[in-house]
Design an enzyme around this catalytic site. Structure first.
Site, PDB file in Angstrom:
ATOM      1  N   GLU A 128       0.892  -1.168   0.000  1.00 13.30           N
ATOM      2  CA  GLU A 128       0.000   0.000   0.000  1.00 13.30           C
ATOM      3  C   GLU A 128       0.916   1.200   0.000  1.00 13.30           C
ATOM      4  OE1 GLU A 128      -1.806   3.034   0.381  1.00 13.30           O
ATOM      5  OE2 GLU A 128      -1.854   2.631   2.525  1.00 13.30           O
ATOM      6  N   CYS A 178      -1.920   9.186   2.245  1.00 12.85           N
ATOM      7  CA  CYS A 178      -1.604   8.758   0.878  1.00 12.85           C
ATOM      8  C   CYS A 178      -2.782   8.913  -0.061  1.00 12.85           C
ATOM      9  CB  CYS A 178      -1.122   7.309   0.890  1.00 12.85           C
ATOM     10  SG  CYS A 178      -2.233   6.166   1.716  1.00 12.85           S
TER      11      CYS A 178
END
Length: 488
Positions: free
Chosen positions: A261, A295
């Site tokens: 991720e 993010c």
């Protein structure tokens, strides 16, 4: 009372094979809002990492953890309750060490992550570990076929600093539900909160020794052990794309399953029929969430060219009203960046963007004490420029003009990343049609919130591989075994 007054000062224990292990060497944890020392975390070395992997391997191979669903459900229930029982200590430590605002600890910094454990405990109660795929006749012989879902094995989990509770529990809970054993390493920038999780597990659950091992370390070699060790079956990592690529390469020698991720450069597309006031407010407060250290935040705002200047004024006005400062104050919306180094990186990117032709509308200033950076808007940004292509990880929004839906889609997809995005329009069907053309793993329509424990999260392209949370998050840690029995 500030968060510093109630935070335990020093923690010197790793969790390895069910024991809390002291180390002589420590990591100094710094409060990013003040620059002062919060405490001292254990600094694991390669020997500790190897011991943790060995413990996880023994627990997987020599106990019934991987096959005893009832035990796993009970332990997850216990962990959920233990986290609730210790939530205030976790809250104050998260505020002090991470720089998370008190507001955020009631959401994605703490409260929401705890519910991930509840979600997987409940999912495990009903999730089918066997799937019947029916009987078939081959050359006159009948064959009964079925699939069984088995634990993938020993998991090495490495997390980033920005949302340490979320990242740890989004890996740990589904891995445990699947029957895996885990070695978890937190970020050296936020080591204390990760070690507190280890203490809670050791002291308040029946999770068997070796099933969960938790390290903090400043040594790159510790991560290398976790990602290359032959006894590790799965690697799950959250962090930068640069490091993710190195981990994927390192794990390839032993063909480990790798879940990544990674970074993002998500676009918020404003269509020509959008409510500009709403769009500006959404964009401004989104980019300031945890000082831009997320993010999936929409860091590029794509607006119709003829409305660019109007939107710039609206966004600037909202950014200037964002309350930032002491994260322990319930009224504070935005806290600090994690380190002075990160703030310097953000400021450098802003200064280079201005030098390259972008207009600094507001912000672009460091604020001390602590590692604060004023909410920043850059207008007239070239979609191919550094500030539009590279992840900033700070409260910096790049405003980019577009010339209609097709052009907006082209600009949004002009990125190495593909984590998230959003669109704002008065026509929901039009917005959804645009969203379907964007190559990202998650997408928001008019501010819709997808980030809950039951929803898969992850990205396309260089934003990663695999998904966390939801049923998909559990299945990252399961292997499929196909059986066929000749019918008599």
């Amino acid at each position: 009372m500030s968060s510093q007054d109630t935070v335990p000062g020093i923690r010197k224990s790793l969790l390895i094979d069910g024991e809390l292990v002291a180390t002589e060497r420590v990591i100094t944890s710094i409060n990013p809002a003040t620059g002062e020392v919060v405490g001292y975390a254990p600094d694991a070395d390669v020997t500790h990492a190897e011991a943790a992997v060995a413990a996880a391997r023994r627990a997987f191979d020599n106990t019934d953890w991987s096959t005893n669903v009832d035990l796993r459900v009970r332990c997850l229930d216990q962990l959920h309750q233990a986290l609730l029982d210790n939530v205030e200590e976790m809250r104050e430590l998260t505020i002090a060490e991470v720089g998370a605002t008190r507001q955020l600890t009631y959401a994605n910094q703490l409260a929401a992550p705890i519910e991930i454990v509840r979600y997987y405990a409940d999912l495990l109660r009903s999730y089918p570990m066997t799937e019947d795929i029916g009987e078939i006749e081959i050359r006159g012989q009948k064959h009964r076929r079925w699939i069984e879902k088995e634990s993938a094995g020993v998991v090495a989990a490495i997390t980033a600093y920005n949302y340490p509770n979320q990242l740890a529990l989004a890996k740990l809970a589904p891995a445990l539900a699947a029957g895996c054993t885990v070695v978890l390493k937190g970020s050296p920038d936020t080591p204390l909160i990760t070690q507190l999780l280890g203490e809670i597990i050791a002291n308040h659950t029946d999770i068997p020794a070796g099933v969960v091992n938790i390290l903090s370390s400043s040594e790159i070699a510790v991560g290398e052990v976790m990602t290359t060790h032959p006894d590790v079956d799965v690697v799950t990592f959250t962090g930068s794309t640069v490091v993710g690529k190195k981990i994927m390469a390192a794990a390839s020698d032993t063909l480990k399953r790798v879940f990544l991720e990674l970074g993002g450069k998500s676009a918020l597309i404003v269509l020509d029929d959008a409510d500009l006031q709403m769009a500006a407010q959404f964009a401004a407060f989104s980019i300031c969430a945890h000082a831009g250290q997320g993010c999936a935040l929409t860091t590029r705002m794509l607006v119709p060219r003829d409305k660019h200047d109007e939107v710039a004024q609206l966004v600037s006005a909202f950014l200037q009203r964002v309350p930032f400062g002491d994260p322990s104050d319930p009224k504070t919306y935005m806290g600090p960046l994690i380190t002075e180094k990160q703030r310097d990186k953000v400021d450098g990117m802003v200064q280079r963007a201005v030098a390259a032709g972008a207009t600094l509308v507001t912000g672009g200033e460091k604020v001390s004490p602590g590692f604060f950076y004023k909410p920043t808007l850059l207008a007239g940004v070239d979609p191919d420029s550094e500030i539009a292509q590279d992840e900033v990880f700070g409260p910096v929004l790049a405003l980019i003009p577009h010339d209609g839906d097709d052009d907006a889609v082209r600009i949004a997809n002009n990125s190495a990343f593909g984590l998230s995005g959003g669109v704002i329009s008065s026509d929901e069907e039009r917005a959804i049609a645009v969203g379907r053309r964007i190559r990202t793993g998650t997408f928001s329509i008019n501010g819709g919130n997808y980030f809950t424990p039951d929803v898969p999260f992850g990205g396309y392209k260089e934003s990663g591989i695999g998904r966390e949370m939801g049923t998909a998050g559990l299945e990252e840690f399961l292997e499929l075994k196909t059986f066929a029995a000749a019918a008599s």
